[in-house]
Design a protein around this motif. Structure first.
Motif, PDB file in Angstrom:
ATOM      1  N   CYS A 131     -13.540  56.916  35.306  1.00 18.96           N
ATOM      2  CA  CYS A 131     -14.773  56.467  35.978  1.00 18.96           C
ATOM      3  C   CYS A 131     -14.742  54.963  36.214  1.00 18.96           C
ATOM      4  CB  CYS A 131     -15.998  56.785  35.130  1.00 18.96           C
ATOM      5  SG  CYS A 131     -16.427  58.519  35.160  1.00 18.96           S
ATOM      6  N   ILE A 132     -15.239  54.581  37.365  1.00 21.73           N
ATOM      7  CA  ILE A 132     -15.392  53.153  37.676  1.00 21.73           C
ATOM      8  C   ILE A 132     -16.878  52.891  37.944  1.00 21.73           C
ATOM      9  CG2 ILE A 132     -14.792  51.309  39.307  1.00 21.73           C
ATOM     10  CD1 ILE A 132     -12.045  52.639  39.564  1.00 21.73           C
ATOM     11  N   CYS A 133     -17.392  51.886  37.257  1.00 22.83           N
ATOM     12  CA  CYS A 133     -18.821  51.549  37.354  1.00 22.83           C
ATOM     13  C   CYS A 133     -19.014  50.324  38.212  1.00 22.83           C
ATOM     14  CB  CYS A 133     -19.379  51.251  35.963  1.00 22.83           C
ATOM     15  SG  CYS A 133     -19.187  52.616  34.831  1.00 22.83           S
ATOM     16  N   ILE A 160     -13.921  53.009  30.735  1.00 24.63           N
ATOM     17  CA  ILE A 160     -13.111  53.079  29.510  1.00 24.63           C
ATOM     18  C   ILE A 160     -11.898  52.174  29.703  1.00 24.63           C
ATOM     19  CG2 ILE A 160     -11.620  54.591  28.115  1.00 24.63           C
ATOM     20  CD1 ILE A 160     -13.604  56.847  28.615  1.00 24.63           C
ATOM     21  N   ARG A 161     -11.720  51.266  28.767  1.00 20.46           N
ATOM     22  CA  ARG A 161     -10.584  50.325  28.870  1.00 20.46           C
ATOM     23  C   ARG A 161      -9.733  50.417  27.611  1.00 20.46           C
ATOM     24  NH1 ARG A 161     -12.774  44.459  30.040  1.00 20.46           N
ATOM     25  NH2 ARG A 161     -10.613  44.077  30.664  1.00 20.46           N
ATOM     26  N   ILE A 162      -8.439  50.304  27.818  1.00 26.00           N
ATOM     27  CA  ILE A 162      -7.529  50.293  26.664  1.00 26.00           C
ATOM     28  C   ILE A 162      -7.192  48.842  26.348  1.00 26.00           C
ATOM     29  CG2 ILE A 162      -5.260  50.989  25.804  1.00 26.00           C
ATOM     30  CD1 ILE A 162      -5.571  53.525  27.438  1.00 26.00           C
ATOM     31  N   HIS A 163      -7.343  48.505  25.085  1.00 29.46           N
ATOM     32  CA  HIS A 163      -7.109  47.121  24.683  1.00 29.46           C
ATOM     33  C   HIS A 163      -5.615  46.821  24.678  1.00 29.46           C
ATOM     34  CE1 HIS A 163      -7.159  43.445  22.355  1.00 29.46           C
ATOM     35  NE2 HIS A 163      -8.457  43.375  22.608  1.00 29.46           N
ATOM     36  N   PRO A 164      -5.212  45.735  25.313  1.00 31.90           N
ATOM     37  CA  PRO A 164      -3.774  45.484  25.433  1.00 31.90           C
ATOM     38  C   PRO A 164      -3.079  45.200  24.097  1.00 31.90           C
ATOM     39  CG  PRO A 164      -5.050  43.612  26.267  1.00 31.90           C
ATOM     40  CD  PRO A 164      -6.022  44.713  25.993  1.00 31.90           C
ATOM     41  N   TYR A 165      -3.818  44.743  23.108  1.00 30.10           N
ATOM     42  CA  TYR A 165      -3.187  44.423  21.809  1.00 30.10           C
ATOM     43  C   TYR A 165      -3.202  45.620  20.871  1.00 30.10           C
ATOM     44  CZ  TYR A 165      -2.326  41.968  17.370  1.00 30.10           C
ATOM     45  OH  TYR A 165      -1.828  41.570  16.158  1.00 30.10           O
ATOM     46  N   THR A 166      -4.357  46.253  20.721  1.00 33.10           N
ATOM     47  CA  THR A 166      -4.455  47.377  19.770  1.00 33.10           C
ATOM     48  C   THR A 166      -4.049  48.710  20.410  1.00 33.10           C
ATOM     49  OG1 THR A 166      -6.742  47.847  20.371  1.00 33.10           O
ATOM     50  CG2 THR A 166      -6.389  46.293  18.554  1.00 33.10           C
ATOM     51  N   LYS A 167      -4.067  48.762  21.732  1.00 35.78           N
ATOM     52  CA  LYS A 167      -3.795  49.990  22.502  1.00 35.78           C
ATOM     53  C   LYS A 167      -4.847  51.072  22.240  1.00 35.78           C
ATOM     54  CE  LYS A 167       0.195  48.127  23.691  1.00 35.78           C
ATOM     55  NZ  LYS A 167       0.084  47.118  24.741  1.00 35.78           N
ATOM     56  N   ARG A 168      -5.998  50.684  21.721  1.00 32.31           N
ATOM     57  CA  ARG A 168      -7.073  51.650  21.482  1.00 32.31           C
ATOM     58  C   ARG A 168      -8.166  51.460  22.532  1.00 32.31           C
ATOM     59  NH1 ARG A 168      -7.867  51.156  15.022  1.00 32.31           N
ATOM     60  NH2 ARG A 168      -9.639  52.529  15.355  1.00 32.31           N
ATOM     61  N   ALA A 169      -8.772  52.577  22.928  1.00 31.24           N
ATOM     62  CA  ALA A 169      -9.740  52.546  24.021  1.00 31.24           C
ATOM     63  C   ALA A 169     -11.146  52.247  23.512  1.00 31.24           C
ATOM     64  CB  ALA A 169      -9.737  53.889  24.740  1.00 31.24           C
ATOM     65  N   ALA A 170     -11.946  51.642  24.382  1.00 30.59           N
ATOM     66  CA  ALA A 170     -13.359  51.384  24.076  1.00 30.59           C
ATOM     67  C   ALA A 170     -14.182  51.609  25.336  1.00 30.59           C
ATOM     68  CB  ALA A 170     -13.537  49.945  23.602  1.00 30.59           C
ATOM     69  N   PHE A 171     -15.472  51.937  25.140  1.00 32.64           N
ATOM     70  CA  PHE A 171     -16.373  51.956  26.296  1.00 32.64           C
ATOM     71  C   PHE A 171     -16.591  50.521  26.757  1.00 32.64           C
ATOM     72  CE2 PHE A 171     -18.109  56.006  24.390  1.00 32.64           C
ATOM     73  CZ  PHE A 171     -17.732  56.819  25.437  1.00 32.64           C
ATOM     74  N   PHE A 172     -16.708  50.363  28.056  1.00 32.82           N
ATOM     75  CA  PHE A 172     -17.013  49.042  28.615  1.00 32.82           C
ATOM     76  C   PHE A 172     -18.301  49.217  29.427  1.00 32.82           C
ATOM     77  CE2 PHE A 172     -16.102  45.406  31.560  1.00 32.82           C
ATOM     78  CZ  PHE A 172     -16.032  44.426  30.590  1.00 32.82           C
ATOM     79  N   PRO A 182      -8.904  42.331  37.690  1.00 32.16           N
ATOM     80  CA  PRO A 182     -10.064  43.234  37.639  1.00 32.16           C
ATOM     81  C   PRO A 182      -9.749  44.444  36.758  1.00 32.16           C
ATOM     82  CG  PRO A 182      -9.555  42.632  39.917  1.00 32.16           C
ATOM     83  CD  PRO A 182      -8.408  42.136  39.065  1.00 32.16           C
ATOM     84  N   SER A 183     -10.745  44.901  35.990  1.00 29.47           N
ATOM     85  CA  SER A 183     -10.454  45.991  35.040  1.00 29.47           C
ATOM     86  C   SER A 183     -10.101  47.296  35.750  1.00 29.47           C
ATOM     87  CB  SER A 183     -11.632  46.200  34.088  1.00 29.47           C
ATOM     88  OG  SER A 183     -12.748  46.689  34.787  1.00 29.47           O
ATOM     89  N   TYR A 184     -10.603  47.496  36.985  1.00 29.81           N
ATOM     90  CA  TYR A 184     -10.323  48.780  37.639  1.00 29.81           C
ATOM     91  C   TYR A 184      -8.852  48.912  38.033  1.00 29.81           C
ATOM     92  CZ  TYR A 184     -10.817  46.200  42.046  1.00 29.81           C
ATOM     93  OH  TYR A 184     -10.671  45.293  43.059  1.00 29.81           O
ATOM     94  N   LEU A 185      -8.116  47.803  37.934  1.00 32.37           N
ATOM     95  CA  LEU A 185      -6.669  47.883  38.202  1.00 32.37           C
ATOM     96  C   LEU A 185      -5.863  48.210  36.937  1.00 32.37           C
ATOM     97  CD1 LEU A 185      -6.242  44.836  40.631  1.00 32.37           C
ATOM     98  CD2 LEU A 185      -6.438  47.276  41.207  1.00 32.37           C
TER      99      LEU A 185
END
Ligand code: OGA
Ligand code: MN
Length: 303
Positions: free
Chosen positions: A174-176, A208-220, A297-300
């Protein structure tokens, strides 16, 4: 350097003491950076710094954003007629103007800053959202004026613990659209002029974004998040509300009560934050923030 973790189960909120950010070796700086990216929020005791110190430390994380404060506020923001100009990398969250005078509670800058008292992630209304925010408590009220943090990664990781209409795989791509005009309208009223509104259109962000350091996803999400592109607007707003509510309900709230000279860093890719508010007619509060800019941009980003 001493490090204490507050919420071990969530790897959330660290406190660092016995360091001087003005004199950090490269090795110690990398340690601090890793702690911010691992624990989401880090408070550092006793850093009595000025803007140059704050900018120099912040730039070690990467390029800094230019504060929207430099272009948002009405004439009574008091930047224009100040004798002490502020550097464009500094966002000043304060009810005290640059001539050291307390602003009235109906001042547009004070109202604008009150919008920070709703859960949000910094700069999600910019095409390229920020990485890390660094907030320095220059003068803090005796009562109130805290900052709360909540973990949007824990919310994602526990989303399916409850029956849901939409699973994480339904939401993954999803993209908001986010907007500060939208969020401030909801929270503080319609405070911007037409030029500002035109300059600050909706921008696209991944939900939903995956953190580049932890590789774990979070809601944004947070208060700047309006709707999901391609969905029925009301249906998507209901879902965003469900997500924002779950972020707040699902995990620990780290309540930071400020002491003068503290520095708090948070990772905007993982946590939401908000001010707790204070009696703006009675107490002075001066906070200076630097914000580490994102790369794209996060959508990329790919999930
Ligand atoms: C910020 C912010 C809250 C506060 O600086 O980005 O939201 O407590 N601050 O001042
Ligand atoms: Mn903020």
């Amino acid at each position: 350097m001493d490090v204490k973790i507050k919420f071990e189960q969530q790897d959330f909120y660290a406190n660092i003491s016995n360091i001087d950010i003005k004199k950090l070796s490269d090795t110690d700086f990398i340690k601090v950076k890793n702690i911010v990216e691992t624990y989401g929020v880090v408070s550092i005791d006793s850093q009595f710094i000025n803007d140059d110190d704050q900018i120099a430390f912040s730039e070690r994380f990467g390029k800094l954003e230019v504060s929207i404060g430099t272009k948002t506020k009405a004439p009574d923001y008091n930047l224009a007629n100040s004798t002490t100009p502020i550097r464009p990398e500094i966002s000043r969250i304060s009810n005290v103007d640059l001539n050291d005078k307390m602003l009235p509670i109906d001042n547009s800058k004070v109202i604008f800053d009150r919008g920070n008292n709703y859960w949000h992630t910094d700069s999600s209304f910019k095409e390229i959202p920020s990485k890390i925010s660094i907030l320095s408590g220059r003068e803090v009220p005796e009562y109130g004026g805290g900052t709360d943090f909540i973990d949007a990664r824990h919310a994602l990781e526990t989303w399916e613990d409850k029956p849901r209409k939409y699973s994480l795989s339904d939401l993954n791509d999803c993209i908001c659209e986010h907007s500060i005009v939208y969020s401030r309208k909801n929270n503080t009223g319609d405070i911007f002029d037409e030029k500002f509104k035109k300059d600050m259109p909706f921008v696209k962000q991944k939900l939903i974004r995956i953190h580049p350091y932890t590789k774990r996803a979070a809601f944004f999400a947070g208060s700047h998040c309006s709707h999901i592109i391609g969905w029925d607007i009301e249906e998507s707003r209901e879902l965003i509300k469900e997500i924002n509510d779950w972020i707040i309900e699902s995990g620990e709230i780290a309540e930071h009560k400020w002491k003068t000279g503290e520095l708090v860093l948070w990772d905007n890719r993982r946590v939401l934050h908000k001010g707790t508010g204070y009696d703006e007619s009675k107490y002075r509060r001066i906070m200076h923030r630097t914000t580490v800019a994102g790369d794209m941009p996060s959508y990329l980003e790919k999930n």
